[in-house]
Design a protein around this motif. Structure first.
Motif, short mmCIF file in Angstrom:
data_model
loop_
_atom_site.label_atom_id
_atom_site.label_comp_id
_atom_site.label_asym_id
_atom_site.label_seq_id
_atom_site.Cartn_x
_atom_site.Cartn_y
_atom_site.Cartn_z
N VAL A 1 80.40 -9.77 -5.96
CA VAL A 1 80.50 -8.49 -5.91
C VAL A 1 81.82 -8.14 -4.91
CG1 VAL A 1 80.09 -6.13 -5.71
CG2 VAL A 1 78.53 -7.62 -6.62
N PHE A 2 81.74 -8.96 -3.74
CA PHE A 2 82.74 -8.88 -2.64
C PHE A 2 83.95 -9.21 -3.03
CE2 PHE A 2 84.76 -10.34 1.12
CZ PHE A 2 84.72 -9.40 2.00
N SER A 3 84.01 -10.44 -3.97
CA SER A 3 85.32 -10.85 -4.34
C SER A 3 86.14 -10.02 -5.35
CB SER A 3 85.03 -12.11 -4.96
OG SER A 3 84.53 -12.20 -6.13
N GLN A 4 85.61 -8.90 -5.89
CA GLN A 4 86.06 -7.78 -6.68
C GLN A 4 86.96 -7.21 -5.83
OE1 GLN A 4 83.34 -5.95 -8.96
NE2 GLN A 4 82.51 -7.89 -9.89
N TYR A 5 86.64 -6.90 -4.62
CA TYR A 5 87.18 -5.88 -3.59
C TYR A 5 88.14 -6.66 -2.47
CZ TYR A 5 83.84 -2.86 -5.59
OH TYR A 5 83.05 -1.88 -6.63
N TYR A 6 87.65 -7.72 -2.32
CA TYR A 6 88.58 -8.65 -1.16
C TYR A 6 89.48 -9.55 -1.79
CZ TYR A 6 89.92 -11.57 2.36
OH TYR A 6 90.75 -12.48 3.29
N LYS A 7 90.75 -9.03 -1.78
CA LYS A 7 92.07 -9.81 -2.27
C LYS A 7 92.88 -10.24 -0.95
CE LYS A 7 90.79 -8.65 -6.15
NZ LYS A 7 90.00 -9.12 -6.75
N PRO A 8 92.93 -11.73 -1.06
CA PRO A 8 93.39 -12.19 0.16
C PRO A 8 94.95 -11.71 0.39
CG PRO A 8 92.29 -13.95 -0.92
CD PRO A 8 92.40 -12.54 -1.93
N LYS A 9 95.53 -11.91 1.57
CA LYS A 9 96.85 -11.63 1.67
C LYS A 9 97.68 -12.74 1.33
CE LYS A 9 96.39 -8.98 6.04
NZ LYS A 9 96.55 -9.16 7.57
N SER A 10 98.88 -12.54 0.62
CA SER A 10 99.55 -13.32 -0.17
C SER A 10 100.44 -14.15 1.15
CB SER A 10 100.47 -12.93 -1.20
OG SER A 10 101.42 -11.82 -0.61
N GLY A 11 100.65 -15.38 0.99
CA GLY A 11 101.69 -16.17 2.07
C GLY A 11 103.06 -15.81 1.89
N ASN A 12 103.63 -15.83 2.86
CA ASN A 12 105.13 -15.69 2.93
C ASN A 12 105.75 -17.03 3.30
OD1 ASN A 12 107.85 -15.14 3.66
ND2 ASN A 12 107.61 -13.25 4.93
N PRO A 13 106.53 -17.61 2.28
CA PRO A 13 107.27 -19.04 2.39
C PRO A 13 108.07 -18.99 3.77
CG PRO A 13 108.13 -17.93 0.66
CD PRO A 13 106.99 -17.09 1.19
N TYR A 14 108.74 -18.04 4.14
CA TYR A 14 109.59 -17.92 5.47
C TYR A 14 108.86 -18.12 6.55
CZ TYR A 14 112.51 -17.09 1.53
OH TYR A 14 113.23 -17.30 0.60
N ILE A 15 107.65 -17.64 6.91
CA ILE A 15 106.79 -17.74 7.99
C ILE A 15 105.81 -18.84 7.89
CG2 ILE A 15 104.95 -16.42 9.43
CD1 ILE A 15 106.15 -13.78 7.99
N LYS A 16 105.74 -19.55 9.14
CA LYS A 16 105.05 -20.65 9.44
C LYS A 16 103.49 -20.37 9.33
CE LYS A 16 104.66 -24.83 12.07
NZ LYS A 16 105.11 -25.55 13.35
N LYS A 17 103.14 -19.27 9.92
CA LYS A 17 101.52 -19.03 9.79
C LYS A 17 101.27 -18.43 8.43
CE LYS A 17 98.31 -16.34 12.59
NZ LYS A 17 98.15 -15.39 13.83
N GLN A 18 100.30 -18.95 7.81
CA GLN A 18 99.80 -18.58 6.76
C GLN A 18 98.71 -17.66 6.62
OE1 GLN A 18 101.48 -18.99 3.58
NE2 GLN A 18 103.30 -19.63 5.16
N PRO A 19 98.18 -16.84 5.59
CA PRO A 19 97.10 -15.95 5.73
C PRO A 19 95.87 -16.75 5.94
CG PRO A 19 98.12 -15.71 3.72
CD PRO A 19 98.89 -16.92 4.30
N VAL A 20 94.84 -16.16 6.49
CA VAL A 20 93.78 -16.53 6.75
C VAL A 20 92.55 -15.80 6.00
CG1 VAL A 20 91.73 -16.57 8.72
CG2 VAL A 20 94.42 -16.46 9.38
N PHE A 21 91.66 -16.66 5.81
CA PHE A 21 90.41 -16.47 4.85
C PHE A 21 91.09 -15.92 3.17
CE2 PHE A 21 88.79 -14.16 8.78
CZ PHE A 21 88.20 -15.36 9.15
N THR A 22 91.60 -17.22 2.78
CA THR A 22 92.23 -16.95 1.45
C THR A 22 90.80 -17.20 0.41
OG1 THR A 22 92.38 -19.46 1.41
CG2 THR A 22 94.37 -17.93 1.98
N ASN A 23 89.67 -17.53 0.97
CA ASN A 23 88.53 -17.92 0.34
C ASN A 23 87.74 -16.46 0.33
OD1 ASN A 23 85.90 -18.50 -0.68
ND2 ASN A 23 85.82 -20.30 0.16
N PRO A 24 87.17 -15.83 -0.60
CA PRO A 24 86.46 -14.54 -0.27
C PRO A 24 85.23 -14.70 0.03
CG PRO A 24 87.60 -14.27 -2.67
CD PRO A 24 87.74 -15.76 -2.04
N LYS A 25 84.44 -15.96 -0.13
CA LYS A 25 83.22 -16.27 0.48
C LYS A 25 83.34 -16.48 2.10
CE LYS A 25 81.12 -18.22 -3.66
NZ LYS A 25 80.41 -19.58 -4.10
#
Length: 120
Positions: free
Chosen positions: A31-55
């Motif tokens: 159910v949580f994965s229906q509400y949690y949408k990970p931030k999308s990465g930016n190819p121009y920024i070295k730091k990528q999103p955290v918690f791409t896995n909803p679990k």
């Protein structure tokens, strides 16, 4: 470096870290994965999103709500900085609240207040 989420392989560990059994955690994660949408990465920024896995995001917020570790400890456990911990707690608390309201269960278990007095 992996976060402590990847050590979650038994009911005992899951219950100690989140207050839920693995089966309960998996059901809530659906159910949580229906509400949690990970931030999308930016190819121009070295730091990528955290918690791409909803679990992992669910584990993050449940562990925080069960144990209330310091933000410094959360940063250490999940290999992120303190600012990221604050940002993701805001995001994941809102998603957890929505998921719990959709299921109409677990609210007392994880201590998420649904009244207007609570600020999530």
């Amino acid at each position: 470096m992996a976060s402590i989420f990847f050590n979650l392989n038994s009911d005992k560990k899951c219950k100690a870290a989140t207050g839920l059994t693995l089966e309960q955690f998996e059901k809530l994660a659906e159910v949580f994965s229906q509400y949690y949408k990970p931030k999308s990465g930016n190819p121009y920024i070295k730091k990528q999103p955290v918690f791409t896995n909803p679990k992992e995001a669910l584990f993050f917020v449940l562990h925080y709500l069960k144990s209330y570790p310091t933000l410094e400890n959360m940063a250490l456990y999940f290999n992120v900085d303190i600012r990221t911990v604050c940002d993701y707690l805001k995001i994941t608390k809102k998603c957890l609240k929505a998921a719990l309201q959709a299921q109409d269960v677990f609210i007392a278990v994880v201590g998420v207040c649904t009244s207007d007095a609570c600020r999530l």
